[in-house]
Scaffold this motif. Structure first.
Motif, short mmCIF file in Angstrom:
data_model
loop_
_atom_site.label_atom_id
_atom_site.label_comp_id
_atom_site.label_asym_id
_atom_site.label_seq_id
_atom_site.Cartn_x
_atom_site.Cartn_y
_atom_site.Cartn_z
N ASP A 139 0.79 -1.23 0.00
CA ASP A 139 0.00 0.00 0.00
C ASP A 139 0.82 1.28 0.00
O ASP A 139 0.27 2.35 -0.24
CB ASP A 139 -0.92 0.03 1.22
N ALA A 140 2.11 1.19 0.34
CA ALA A 140 2.89 2.41 0.51
C ALA A 140 4.36 2.13 0.24
O ALA A 140 4.81 0.98 0.30
CB ALA A 140 2.71 2.96 1.93
N LEU A 141 5.11 3.19 -0.05
CA LEU A 141 6.53 3.02 -0.37
C LEU A 141 7.34 2.53 0.83
O LEU A 141 8.24 1.71 0.68
CB LEU A 141 7.10 4.35 -0.87
N ASP A 142 7.01 3.00 2.04
CA ASP A 142 7.76 2.52 3.19
C ASP A 142 7.49 1.04 3.45
O ASP A 142 8.38 0.30 3.87
CB ASP A 142 7.47 3.37 4.43
N PHE A 175 -6.13 3.48 1.21
CA PHE A 175 -5.53 2.33 0.55
C PHE A 175 -4.90 2.73 -0.79
O PHE A 175 -5.52 3.41 -1.60
CB PHE A 175 -6.60 1.26 0.29
N GLY A 176 -3.67 2.29 -1.01
CA GLY A 176 -3.07 2.40 -2.32
C GLY A 176 -2.16 3.59 -2.51
O GLY A 176 -2.05 4.49 -1.66
N MET A 177 -1.49 3.59 -3.68
CA MET A 177 -0.50 4.62 -4.02
C MET A 177 -0.96 5.38 -5.26
O MET A 177 -1.58 4.81 -6.17
CB MET A 177 0.86 3.96 -4.29
N ASN A 178 -0.61 6.67 -5.31
CA ASN A 178 -0.96 7.47 -6.48
C ASN A 178 0.01 7.18 -7.62
O ASN A 178 0.95 6.38 -7.48
CB ASN A 178 -1.01 8.96 -6.13
N ASP A 179 -0.19 7.83 -8.74
CA ASP A 179 0.60 7.53 -9.94
C ASP A 179 2.09 7.76 -9.71
O ASP A 179 2.94 6.95 -10.13
CB ASP A 179 0.12 8.38 -11.12
N ALA A 180 2.44 8.86 -9.05
CA ALA A 180 3.86 9.15 -8.81
C ALA A 180 4.48 8.09 -7.90
O ALA A 180 5.62 7.64 -8.13
CB ALA A 180 4.02 10.55 -8.21
N GLU A 181 3.74 7.70 -6.87
CA GLU A 181 4.26 6.68 -5.96
C GLU A 181 4.39 5.32 -6.66
O GLU A 181 5.35 4.58 -6.41
CB GLU A 181 3.33 6.57 -4.74
N LEU A 182 3.45 5.01 -7.53
CA LEU A 182 3.54 3.76 -8.28
C LEU A 182 4.77 3.74 -9.18
O LEU A 182 5.45 2.70 -9.30
CB LEU A 182 2.28 3.53 -9.12
N THR A 183 5.06 4.87 -9.81
CA THR A 183 6.26 4.94 -10.66
C THR A 183 7.51 4.67 -9.85
O THR A 183 8.40 3.90 -10.26
CB THR A 183 6.34 6.33 -11.33
N THR A 184 7.60 5.28 -8.67
CA THR A 184 8.74 5.04 -7.79
C THR A 184 8.78 3.58 -7.34
O THR A 184 9.86 2.95 -7.29
CB THR A 184 8.67 5.97 -6.56
N ALA A 185 7.61 3.03 -7.01
CA ALA A 185 7.55 1.65 -6.55
C ALA A 185 8.02 0.68 -7.63
O ALA A 185 8.75 -0.28 -7.35
CB ALA A 185 6.13 1.31 -6.11
N LEU A 186 7.63 0.92 -8.86
CA LEU A 186 8.06 0.05 -9.96
C LEU A 186 9.58 0.09 -10.12
O LEU A 186 10.23 -0.95 -10.31
CB LEU A 186 7.38 0.47 -11.26
N ASP A 187 10.15 1.29 -10.01
CA ASP A 187 11.60 1.42 -10.11
C ASP A 187 12.31 0.65 -9.00
O ASP A 187 13.31 -0.04 -9.24
CB ASP A 187 11.98 2.91 -10.07
N ARG A 188 11.78 0.71 -7.80
CA ARG A 188 12.39 -0.01 -6.69
C ARG A 188 12.26 -1.52 -6.86
O ARG A 188 13.15 -2.28 -6.45
CB ARG A 188 11.77 0.45 -5.36
#
Length: 460
Positions: A139-142, A175-188
């Motif tokens: 649900d989140a980057l952390d 619940f969930g991540m926005n578009d910018a957070e999803l982009t970062t999550a995919l990179d990680r």
């Protein structure tokens, strides 16, 4: 006509759909025996109805030519029997705590068939989920960073995960991540390499409308295609739950909403139509899934089913209430009756904590059935009755509504609330006043002589 008479004239009813299995149990006499044996309220469960609902979802997927998996949302009912049925049928389970995960595993559900959800997950839950090979909705980057760290430091297998998207239509959701957070999550996820297996995307969407769910599912398919370009697996999506249950017929529901008013409730309790669960739904359960699969997302040319087929994307879902439709009822014994102006208040041997809808500033509306020691009462003069709980709280009302019972309730009669397995039985149960929690009785063989057993949960 006196004012007090007008206050209770023709209070509306809301009969539940006829249910032959439940009626046979009500007519068998076993409920009075169980009420005497337990000395308090109890719930009875019908596992074969769970099996039938699961089959209906799977049949819908097969008919649409879509590869899919059904995960029972465990939060809907804590009974162990549902884990037994999931294990027997190799169905999945959706859990949100370490306790729920341990119980699923303890009943034979394989870790690979468990999806772990929840808005924020503890390190303990994530560690256990990784060790057991569960699929984790992040649900989140952390949370993702913690999961990657766990996978890199001693895990014997990669962390399986979905990235949960924040629904654009519900930007304030927890619940969930926005578009910018999803982009970062995919990179990680890409940089984590073999430590993680990013299997796709999910969302948590409130409400029961089918089109928003289908639209967002189509967007998740697009996200999967983009993630595959990055070298990630991304071959599945989860559309969560939100499959309505149809409790009552359309004409009864319309008549109830049009006729109900404050004088039909104890203490003139006021409810608006929007305060209630939609107790009639024209599209419910597996039929709602069928509609979702047949929907053409906005701007597209193919149905969601066709898009899933063409892209080789597996569809996951997490129904709770819909798998429990018709799978149980709640039984209370009347222990007191008192007169009020034009109606009666009965007090039962349990509390409204065992009928969870009452604790959401709402009302569980399907009419309870009156069962006397001589059997179920189905016809006769209407006697308006509201139902109170045994606690010392003014607000402890199982039913604020003045239900027109077909006979005058008496001490020792039973009230059976139908179709309560989905969320009603134990979402808010508490041993308030040191009253024991109502036990759950599994009816393995409904009929003239039901065969029953106590539901058992493993010790944690």
């Amino acid at each position: 006509m006196a004012v007090t008479d007008l206050a209770t004239t023709n209070p509306p009813t809301l009969p539940a759909h006829p249910d032959a299995d439940t009626d046979r149990i009500l007519d068998s006499g076993v409920l009075h025996e169980l009420s005497y044996a337990f000395g308090g309220p109890f719930h009875f469960l019908l596992p074969h109805r769970f099996d039938a609902n699961l089959t209906a979802f799977r049949t819908t997927l097969d008919d649409a030519g879509v590869e899919g998996r059904v995960y029972y949302a465990k939060k809907a009912n804590k009974a162990a029997v549902w884990m037994e049925r999931c294990a027997a049928h190799q169905a999945g389970v959706d859990v949100a705590s370490a306790g729920e995960l341990r119980e699923a595993l303890g009943h034979g559900v394989r870790g690979e068939n468990v999806v772990v959800t929840g808005p924020a997950k503890s390190a303990e839950l994530l560690r256990l989920a990784v060790l057991q090979g569960c699929l984790i909705a992040v649900d989140a980057l952390d949370e993702l960073d913690l999961l990657i760290t766990l996978a890199l430091t001693g895990a014997v297998r990669p962390a399986r995960l979905l990235l949960r998207r924040l629904p654009p239509s519900q930007p304030h959701s927890r619940f969930g991540m926005n578009d910018a957070e999803l982009t970062t999550a995919l990179d990680r996820c890409v940089r984590a390499g073999d430590a993680v297996r990013m299997e796709g995307f999910s969302f948590h969407l409130s409400g029961y409308a089918t089109r928003p769910r289908a639209e967002l599912a189509g967007e998740l398919v697009d996200l999967c295609l983009k993630a595959r370009v990055l070298g990630l697996q991304a071959d599945r999506i989860s559309i969560g739950g939100g499959f309505a249950v149809d409790y009552s017929a359309a004409d009864h529901w319309r008549t109830f909403l049009a006729g109900q008013r404050p004088e039909h409730y104890h203490a003139r309790k006021a409810f608006g139509s929007g305060d209630f669960y939609p107790y009639h739904s024209p599209v419910a359960g597996a039929d709602a899934l069928r509609v979702i699969l047949d929907t053409v997302p906005q701007g597209g040319q193919d149905t969601l089913a066709a898009r899933l087929q063409d892209t080789g994307t597996l569809l996951m879902m997490e129904p709770g209430r819909a798998l429990l439709a018709g799978a149980g009822s709640s039984v209370f014994r009347i222990q007191g009756v008192k007169e009020r102006d034009g109606y009666r208040i009965v007090t039962v041997d349990g509390t409204s904590l065992s009928l969870s809808e009452q604790w959401f500033n709402s009302e569980y509306l399907p009419d309870p059935q009156l069962v006397t020691p001589d059997g179920r009462v189905t016809g006769g003069e209407a006697h308006p009755v509201c139902v109170g709980g045994a606690s010392c709280l003014e607000s402890d009302m199982l039913t604020w509504r003045k239900v027109p019972f077909p006979a005058l309730p008496r001490v020792g009669d039973l009230l059976v609330y139908p179709n309560t397995a989905g969320y009603q039985m134990d979402s808010n149960e508490s041993p308030f006043h040191d009253l024991p929690l109502p036990p759950k009785v599994v009816m393995d063989r409904p009929g003239d002589r039901p065969r029953w057993r106590l539901d058992r949960r493993p010790a944690c």
